[in-house]
Design an enzyme around this catalytic site. Structure first.
Site, PDB file in Angstrom:
ATOM      1  N   HIS A 160       0.829  -1.209   0.000  1.00  0.00           N
ATOM      2  CA  HIS A 160       0.000   0.000   0.000  1.00  0.00           C
ATOM      3  C   HIS A 160       0.871   1.270   0.000  1.00  0.00           C
ATOM      4  O   HIS A 160       2.049   1.203  -0.367  1.00  0.00           O
ATOM      5  CB  HIS A 160      -1.001  -0.032   1.152  1.00  0.00           C
ATOM      6  CG  HIS A 160      -1.708  -1.356   1.249  1.00  0.00           C
ATOM      7  ND1 HIS A 160      -2.639  -1.772   0.323  1.00  0.00           N
ATOM      8  CD2 HIS A 160      -1.563  -2.391   2.126  1.00  0.00           C
ATOM      9  CE1 HIS A 160      -3.066  -2.986   0.629  1.00  0.00           C
ATOM     10  NE2 HIS A 160      -2.412  -3.394   1.709  1.00  0.00           N
ATOM     11  N   GLU A 165      -1.934   0.022   8.140  1.00  0.00           N
ATOM     12  CA  GLU A 165      -1.083  -0.989   7.521  1.00  0.00           C
ATOM     13  C   GLU A 165       0.004  -0.341   6.675  1.00  0.00           C
ATOM     14  O   GLU A 165       1.149  -0.811   6.656  1.00  0.00           O
ATOM     15  CB  GLU A 165      -1.918  -1.936   6.661  1.00  0.00           C
ATOM     16  CG  GLU A 165      -1.095  -3.038   5.998  1.00  0.00           C
ATOM     17  CD  GLU A 165      -1.898  -3.906   5.054  1.00  0.00           C
ATOM     18  OE1 GLU A 165      -1.299  -4.830   4.448  1.00  0.00           O
ATOM     19  OE2 GLU A 165      -3.113  -3.671   4.897  1.00  0.00           O
ATOM     20  N   GLU A 218       2.063 -11.665   5.406  1.00  0.00           N
ATOM     21  CA  GLU A 218       1.075 -11.028   6.284  1.00  0.00           C
ATOM     22  C   GLU A 218       1.595 -11.227   7.704  1.00  0.00           C
ATOM     23  O   GLU A 218       1.528 -12.328   8.262  1.00  0.00           O
ATOM     24  CB  GLU A 218      -0.294 -11.668   6.104  1.00  0.00           C
ATOM     25  CG  GLU A 218      -0.870 -11.561   4.696  1.00  0.00           C
ATOM     26  CD  GLU A 218      -1.464 -10.184   4.391  1.00  0.00           C
ATOM     27  OE1 GLU A 218      -1.407  -9.295   5.277  1.00  0.00           O
ATOM     28  OE2 GLU A 218      -1.990 -10.011   3.281  1.00  0.00           O
TER      29      GLU A 218
END
Length: 315
Positions: free
Chosen positions: A100, A142, A279
């Site tokens: 991101h 995040e 993750e």
């Protein structure tokens, strides 16, 4: 070599002749070693070449230059090995992909534009998830997490000798899109690519998992050549990440293995080099969120990623 037994003292004349012969031989060895210069170290600890002092006639006659070459070559090899001992990833290239971008929140229209991922068309990028805000603490995104861990990972890999390429450093308004991230990784011709993420699942879902590419051959996507190496990379990262962080593999994905295979991620589908997504934990679970929000734990996470990459690359 030193002698460990005694000898009868020589007579004065014999002693003088013996000393003269020893001095000539020692002068020859010194001149030959300096003339080669290959075992001298520069400031960086690597082999360097020094200007030799003028050799004397007695030294040249006493020891041929070729006589010391094997010793110099051995010393040079030892110096090189010593210099590289702390840099096991020297000559390697690793692409680190921070998931991101903090600016994505301000560019929702742009990141919602769809791009080709081989099997389908998918949004350019997303904002990512975040921890829950509390009265005492704002939500931790995040995008902020992945950038911080990626910086720490870059520093660890660089210290081990690797060349590190970031797909972005929050130095652009949004993105890059998922297809561009794959392209950046491919064009760097790296030995491995690691995309850093955190999950946004239900409360009670805890732990880390590593996403591996499925075998995909559709449109611009063809992962046949990277499925095996990517799995090896993912297995090494899962093992070392657990050791470094003290956390367990996901209790909701991967059946306890910490590994998950997916065919719907453009960043994997379009990759032509070994690549995995990690993750690191579930930001929506309070216990995992407390870890992910800790700078000390994020350093452990970066350590685990670096150790896994080094293990895969045989460092």
């Amino acid at each position: 070599m030193p002698n460990d037994h005694r000898k009868t003292a020589p007579r004065p004349l014999a002693l003088a002749l013996a000393l003269a012969g020893c001095c000539a031989a020692l002068a020859g060895c010194g001149a030959s070693r300096a003339a080669d210069g290959s075992d001298a170290l520069d400031a960086s600890g690597k082999s360097g070449t020094q200007s030799p002092p003028p050799a004397t006639a007695s030294a040249s006659a006493s020891t041929p230059a070729s006589a010391s070459a094997p010793a110099s070559a051995t010393a040079s090899a030892a110096a090189t090995a010593s210099a590289s001992a702390g840099r096991p990833l020297a000559g390697r290239t690793v692409v680190v992909d921070p998931g991101h971008n903090p600016g994505n929140f301000r560019h929702t229209r742009e990141i919602n534009e769809k791009v080709d991922i081989g099997t389908a068309r998918k949004e350019c990028d997303t904002t990512g998830t975040s921890t829950n805000a509390t009265a005492a603490r704002a939500a931790y995104t995040e995008a902020a997490f992945t950038l911080d861990v990626s910086h720490r990972l870059r520093d660890l890999l660089t210290a081990r000798g690797a060349k590190v390429v970031l797909t972005h450093d929050a130095d652009r308004p949004f993105g890059p899109c998922i297809d561009e991230r794959a392209r950046i990784g491919n064009e760097a011709r790296p030995d491995a690519v690691v995309s850093v993420h955190a999950d946004g699942s239900a409360v009670g879902n805890r732990g880390f998992h590593v996403i591996l590419p499925a075998r995909v051959h559709s449109g611009a996507a063809d992962t046949g050549a990277i499925v095996g190496p990517s799995r090896a990379l993912g297995e090494d990262i899962a093992d070392r990440f657990g050791r470094a962080t003290g956390t367990k593999p996901s209790n909701y994905i991967g059946s306890g293995t910490g590994l998950d295979v997916r065919s719907d991620l453009g960043g994997l589908n379009l990759s032509t080099v070994p690549k995995v997504f990690v993750e690191c934990g579930n930001m929506r679970d309070p216990e995992d969120a407390a870890l992910l929000s800790s700078a000390a734990w994020r350093q452990k996470a970066a350590q685990g990623l670096a150790d896994g990459i080094e293990s895969y690359l045989g460092g």
